[in-house]
Design a protein around this motif. Sequence first.
Motif, mmCIF file in Angstrom:
data_model
loop_
_atom_site.group_PDB
_atom_site.id
_atom_site.type_symbol
_atom_site.label_atom_id
_atom_site.label_comp_id
_atom_site.label_asym_id
_atom_site.label_seq_id
_atom_site.Cartn_x
_atom_site.Cartn_y
_atom_site.Cartn_z
ATOM 1 N N GLY A 124 0.812 -1.206 0.000
ATOM 2 C CA GLY A 124 0.000 0.000 0.000
ATOM 3 C C GLY A 124 0.841 1.248 0.000
ATOM 4 O O GLY A 124 2.070 1.194 -0.062
ATOM 5 N N PRO A 125 0.193 2.405 0.079
ATOM 6 C CA PRO A 125 0.909 3.689 0.010
ATOM 7 C C PRO A 125 1.909 3.844 1.150
ATOM 8 O O PRO A 125 1.621 3.468 2.288
ATOM 9 N N ARG A 126 3.066 4.390 0.845
ATOM 10 C CA ARG A 126 4.062 4.657 1.880
ATOM 11 C C ARG A 126 3.532 5.718 2.841
ATOM 12 O O ARG A 126 2.931 6.706 2.441
ATOM 13 N N GLY A 127 3.748 5.476 4.117
ATOM 14 C CA GLY A 127 3.291 6.426 5.116
ATOM 15 C C GLY A 127 1.894 6.161 5.633
ATOM 16 O O GLY A 127 1.432 6.859 6.546
ATOM 17 N N ALA A 128 1.192 5.168 5.059
ATOM 18 C CA ALA A 128 -0.148 4.842 5.547
ATOM 19 C C ALA A 128 -0.068 4.219 6.937
ATOM 20 O O ALA A 128 0.967 3.689 7.346
ATOM 21 N N ALA A 129 -1.174 4.282 7.664
ATOM 22 C CA ALA A 129 -1.217 3.713 9.013
ATOM 23 C C ALA A 129 -0.989 2.209 8.960
ATOM 24 O O ALA A 129 -1.349 1.535 7.982
ATOM 25 N N ILE A 130 -0.358 1.683 10.011
ATOM 26 C CA ILE A 130 -0.107 0.244 10.086
ATOM 27 C C ILE A 130 -1.436 -0.501 10.123
ATOM 28 O O ILE A 130 -2.300 -0.241 10.973
ATOM 29 N N ALA A 131 -1.606 -1.435 9.179
ATOM 30 C CA ALA A 131 -2.854 -2.189 9.083
ATOM 31 C C ALA A 131 -2.822 -3.481 9.886
ATOM 32 O O ALA A 131 -3.874 -4.014 10.250
ATOM 33 N N THR A 132 -1.643 -4.008 10.143
ATOM 34 C CA THR A 132 -1.530 -5.221 10.964
ATOM 35 C C THR A 132 -1.994 -4.897 12.378
ATOM 36 O O THR A 132 -1.611 -3.876 12.954
ATOM 37 N N THR A 133 -2.827 -5.771 12.943
ATOM 38 C CA THR A 133 -3.424 -5.500 14.252
ATOM 39 C C THR A 133 -2.969 -6.518 15.282
ATOM 40 O O THR A 133 -2.707 -7.685 14.963
ATOM 41 N N ALA A 134 -2.894 -6.057 16.522
ATOM 42 C CA ALA A 134 -2.576 -6.923 17.662
ATOM 43 C C ALA A 134 -3.820 -7.063 18.524
ATOM 44 O O ALA A 134 -4.495 -6.082 18.825
ATOM 45 N N ALA A 135 -4.128 -8.293 18.887
ATOM 46 C CA ALA A 135 -5.282 -8.571 19.739
ATOM 47 C C ALA A 135 -4.819 -9.270 21.006
ATOM 48 O O ALA A 135 -3.948 -10.150 20.957
ATOM 49 N N ARG A 136 -5.431 -8.885 22.124
ATOM 50 C CA ARG A 136 -5.030 -9.446 23.416
ATOM 51 C C ARG A 136 -6.124 -10.329 23.978
ATOM 52 O O ARG A 136 -7.300 -9.992 23.928
ATOM 53 N N ASP A 137 -5.712 -11.474 24.512
ATOM 54 C CA ASP A 137 -6.621 -12.386 25.200
ATOM 55 C C ASP A 137 -5.947 -12.811 26.494
ATOM 56 O O ASP A 137 -5.138 -13.738 26.505
ATOM 57 N N GLY A 138 -6.258 -12.106 27.567
ATOM 58 C CA GLY A 138 -5.566 -12.370 28.829
ATOM 59 C C GLY A 138 -4.119 -11.933 28.747
ATOM 60 O O GLY A 138 -3.817 -10.782 28.444
ATOM 61 N N ASP A 139 -3.213 -12.856 28.961
ATOM 62 C CA ASP A 139 -1.787 -12.559 28.865
ATOM 63 C C ASP A 139 -1.214 -12.882 27.496
ATOM 64 O O ASP A 139 -0.022 -12.720 27.266
ATOM 65 N N SER A 140 -2.057 -13.341 26.589
ATOM 66 C CA SER A 140 -1.593 -13.760 25.265
ATOM 67 C C SER A 140 -1.943 -12.709 24.216
ATOM 68 O O SER A 140 -2.927 -11.977 24.335
ATOM 69 N N TRP A 141 -1.095 -12.666 23.186
ATOM 70 C CA TRP A 141 -1.297 -11.739 22.075
ATOM 71 C C TRP A 141 -1.265 -12.505 20.758
ATOM 72 O O TRP A 141 -0.539 -13.495 20.626
ATOM 73 N N THR A 142 -2.068 -12.034 19.812
ATOM 74 C CA THR A 142 -2.016 -12.585 18.456
ATOM 75 C C THR A 142 -1.978 -11.424 17.463
ATOM 76 O O THR A 142 -2.489 -10.327 17.747
#
Length: 368
Positions: A124-142
């Motif tokens: 995508g365009p340079r400078g665009a917002a990061i689209a990859t997302t982090a999700a939290r479930d308790g102490d775990s992240w995906t």
Amino acid sequence: MDFQLTDEQTLLADTTRDLLSASYDAETRNKVVDSDPGYNPQVWSQLADIGVLGLGFDEDSGGQIEIMLVLNEIGRQLAPEPLLHGAIGPGALIAEQGSADQRALLDEVAAGQRLLAFAHAEPGPRGAAIATTAARDGDSWTLTGTKNPVLAGDSANTLIVSAALPDGGVGLFLVDASGSGVTRTGYRTFDGRRGAQIELAGAPAEPLGEAVDATDAITRALVRLSSALCAEAVGAMDEALRLTTDYLKQRKQFGVTLSKFQTLTQRAADMYMSLELARSMADYAAMSIADGQFDPVIAARAKLQIGRSGRHIAQESIQLHGGIGITAEYPVGHYAARLTAIEHTLGSSQDQLHTLIGQLADYEIVTL
């Protein structure tokens, strides 16, 4: 600022040059690049033995000046080892942001036993917002999203991934490159290096340090990477100019060497001027970082001059060699390819101009 190298810095540069020159000539490099994993594991191990893979991880291992000197030699020899993108670049992020347990991974990196990759760029365009997302479930992240290009990502063991945090900001996470939820498609870049597209689909991740906004750390990492790329480009330009001037002294036409034609020697002199402009800006960028100044504007200034000088020297090297300059067997075309790739890594010359244009309001007087 002291512009003189210390004895230890000179020894590091000389040792790296001796190692790489003994390992690669044009034919050997082409064979290594065409085979998997795209670099020589024996050379990688030797770089670890002389302490190059751990540069910048702590105060005792050297800093940006040492990294600049080593990347000069990587560029001069066109060595395909992923030193910057597979070790010292992402390793600096772990050294700066990681917990004590995470920083212990750097011992394996410095020993050549673990390969890293910084998965930050996205389609995508340079400078665009990061689209990859982090999700939290308790102490775990995906993590979920796509990263491309990820240089050295095809063979990395551990990925450092940037992702948007649930509460805002961009965090950094460690991901097992061969773990569940991770799909990577490796490819070869046009300059013979390797990269990958990384697909993350609920991939388990561990926050690098704390799960907080790491925007400033990412900026510092990109400035360090930009400086190192400038240093590598200077080494490549230096060697491309040497090959060209040697050719002009040897190749004969109309019974005399090409170096007797004034127009050709003037063009070679212009190449030298471009090289020295690039060298001074690469030095400026590295010394600024060594002085604790991680300024994206300085990085953009240096990268812009590197891009312009690299394009000039690459084109003139091929033109002054004639047809042989674009053959796969002769190194000049490969230097041109690498310089072109460096110009477009972390933003092209046009992107650097836009960065600098955005800073015009900070100046009271602008002279065109």
